[in-house]
Design a protein around this motif. Structure first.
Motif, PDB file in Angstrom:
ATOM      1  N   ALA A  43       0.854  -1.191   0.000  1.00  0.00           N
ATOM      2  CA  ALA A  43       0.000   0.000   0.000  1.00  0.00           C
ATOM      3  C   ALA A  43       0.888   1.239   0.000  1.00  0.00           C
ATOM      4  O   ALA A  43       2.008   1.177   0.496  1.00  0.00           O
ATOM      5  CB  ALA A  43      -0.906  -0.015   1.227  1.00  0.00           C
ATOM      6  N   PRO A  44       0.494   2.320  -0.620  1.00  0.00           N
ATOM      7  CA  PRO A  44      -0.864   2.638  -1.046  1.00  0.00           C
ATOM      8  C   PRO A  44      -1.259   2.002  -2.376  1.00  0.00           C
ATOM      9  O   PRO A  44      -2.400   2.154  -2.795  1.00  0.00           O
ATOM     10  CB  PRO A  44      -0.834   4.158  -1.163  1.00  0.00           C
ATOM     11  N   ASN A  45      -0.353   1.299  -3.051  1.00  0.00           N
ATOM     12  CA  ASN A  45      -0.724   0.585  -4.274  1.00  0.00           C
ATOM     13  C   ASN A  45      -1.630  -0.582  -3.921  1.00  0.00           C
ATOM     14  O   ASN A  45      -1.615  -1.088  -2.801  1.00  0.00           O
ATOM     15  CB  ASN A  45       0.520   0.076  -4.999  1.00  0.00           C
ATOM     16  N   ASP A  70      -3.202  -3.260   1.588  1.00  0.00           N
ATOM     17  CA  ASP A  70      -4.125  -2.151   1.328  1.00  0.00           C
ATOM     18  C   ASP A  70      -5.531  -2.401   1.855  1.00  0.00           C
ATOM     19  O   ASP A  70      -6.343  -1.484   1.894  1.00  0.00           O
ATOM     20  CB  ASP A  70      -4.156  -1.822  -0.167  1.00  0.00           C
ATOM     21  N   THR A  71      -5.828  -3.623   2.266  1.00  0.00           N
ATOM     22  CA  THR A  71      -7.115  -3.953   2.884  1.00  0.00           C
ATOM     23  C   THR A  71      -6.859  -4.955   4.010  1.00  0.00           C
ATOM     24  O   THR A  71      -5.879  -5.700   3.972  1.00  0.00           O
ATOM     25  CB  THR A  71      -8.095  -4.596   1.879  1.00  0.00           C
ATOM     26  N   SER A  72      -7.736  -4.984   4.981  1.00  0.00           N
ATOM     27  CA  SER A  72      -7.674  -6.020   6.011  1.00  0.00           C
ATOM     28  C   SER A  72      -8.303  -7.273   5.418  1.00  0.00           C
ATOM     29  O   SER A  72      -9.442  -7.235   4.928  1.00  0.00           O
ATOM     30  CB  SER A  72      -8.440  -5.594   7.261  1.00  0.00           C
ATOM     31  N   ALA A  73      -7.552  -8.376   5.434  1.00  0.00           N
ATOM     32  CA  ALA A  73      -8.038  -9.601   4.803  1.00  0.00           C
ATOM     33  C   ALA A  73      -7.288 -10.809   5.350  1.00  0.00           C
ATOM     34  O   ALA A  73      -6.245 -10.681   5.984  1.00  0.00           O
ATOM     35  CB  ALA A  73      -7.866  -9.517   3.285  1.00  0.00           C
ATOM     36  N   ASN A 110      -0.848  -2.043   8.558  1.00  0.00           N
ATOM     37  CA  ASN A 110       0.247  -2.561   9.386  1.00  0.00           C
ATOM     38  C   ASN A 110       1.424  -2.976   8.502  1.00  0.00           C
ATOM     39  O   ASN A 110       1.230  -3.402   7.367  1.00  0.00           O
ATOM     40  CB  ASN A 110      -0.201  -3.769  10.211  1.00  0.00           C
ATOM     41  N   THR A 111       2.620  -2.867   9.057  1.00  0.00           N
ATOM     42  CA  THR A 111       3.827  -3.279   8.328  1.00  0.00           C
ATOM     43  C   THR A 111       4.173  -4.713   8.708  1.00  0.00           C
ATOM     44  O   THR A 111       4.301  -5.035   9.897  1.00  0.00           O
ATOM     45  CB  THR A 111       5.006  -2.352   8.679  1.00  0.00           C
TER      46      THR A 111
END
Length: 145
Positions: A43-45, A70-73, A110-111
């Motif tokens: 992310a942000p990509n 970029d999304t929680s998954a 999160n990283t």
């Protein structure tokens, strides 16, 4: 004598071509994007729903890929190569070895650091892993990583 030398040269050339194509062969299907551990998707990509990450482990030491989703998954993370290579994931609060495959709930923003380590085997060059986003609800999946 000239014919014998031509045959020997032809055999050497064919052997070289076969060896070279085998060494550069990817574990990837043509429709799955492959990223280097040096430039992983982050992310942000938009992070693809399925992708492979390749680590150059021809030298000793930790090779790290840093990914921010970029999304929680919920994701399936798999080792595609030889199982002897050490592979793990960590964040600021958790650490997890990945033996062959594992499922993780990654939080957006999160990283996460993915590490491949080859301190024992000289025959390895590239180590492939695959990330697959699963159709599992992030909010109800436990544990979170």
């Amino acid at each position: 004598m000239k014919t014998k030398n031509n045959i020997i040269l032809s055999v050497i050339a064919v052997t070289f071509v076969l060896f070279f194509t085998q060494c550069t062969k990817s574990n990837s299907s043509s429709d799955i994007p492959v990223f280097s551990y040096l430039t992983p998707p982050s992310a942000p990509n938009v992070v693809p729903n399925v992708f492979q990450l390749v680590f150059n482990i021809s030298t000793y030491g930790d090779k790290e890929a840093i990914i921010v989703f970029d999304t929680s998954a919920v994701w399936l993370v798999e080792k595609l190569g030889d199982g002897r290579v050490n592979f793990w994931a960590n964040s600021d609060t958790a650490f997890q070895f990945i033996n062959l495959a594992d499922t993780f709930a990654f939080k957006k923003g999160n990283t996460y650091t993915f590490v491949a380590n080859n301190n024992n085997y000289e025959e390895f060059n590239n180590f492939f892993t695959q990330f697959t986003k699963l159709a599992i609800d992030y909010d109800t999946y436990e544990p979170k990583f």
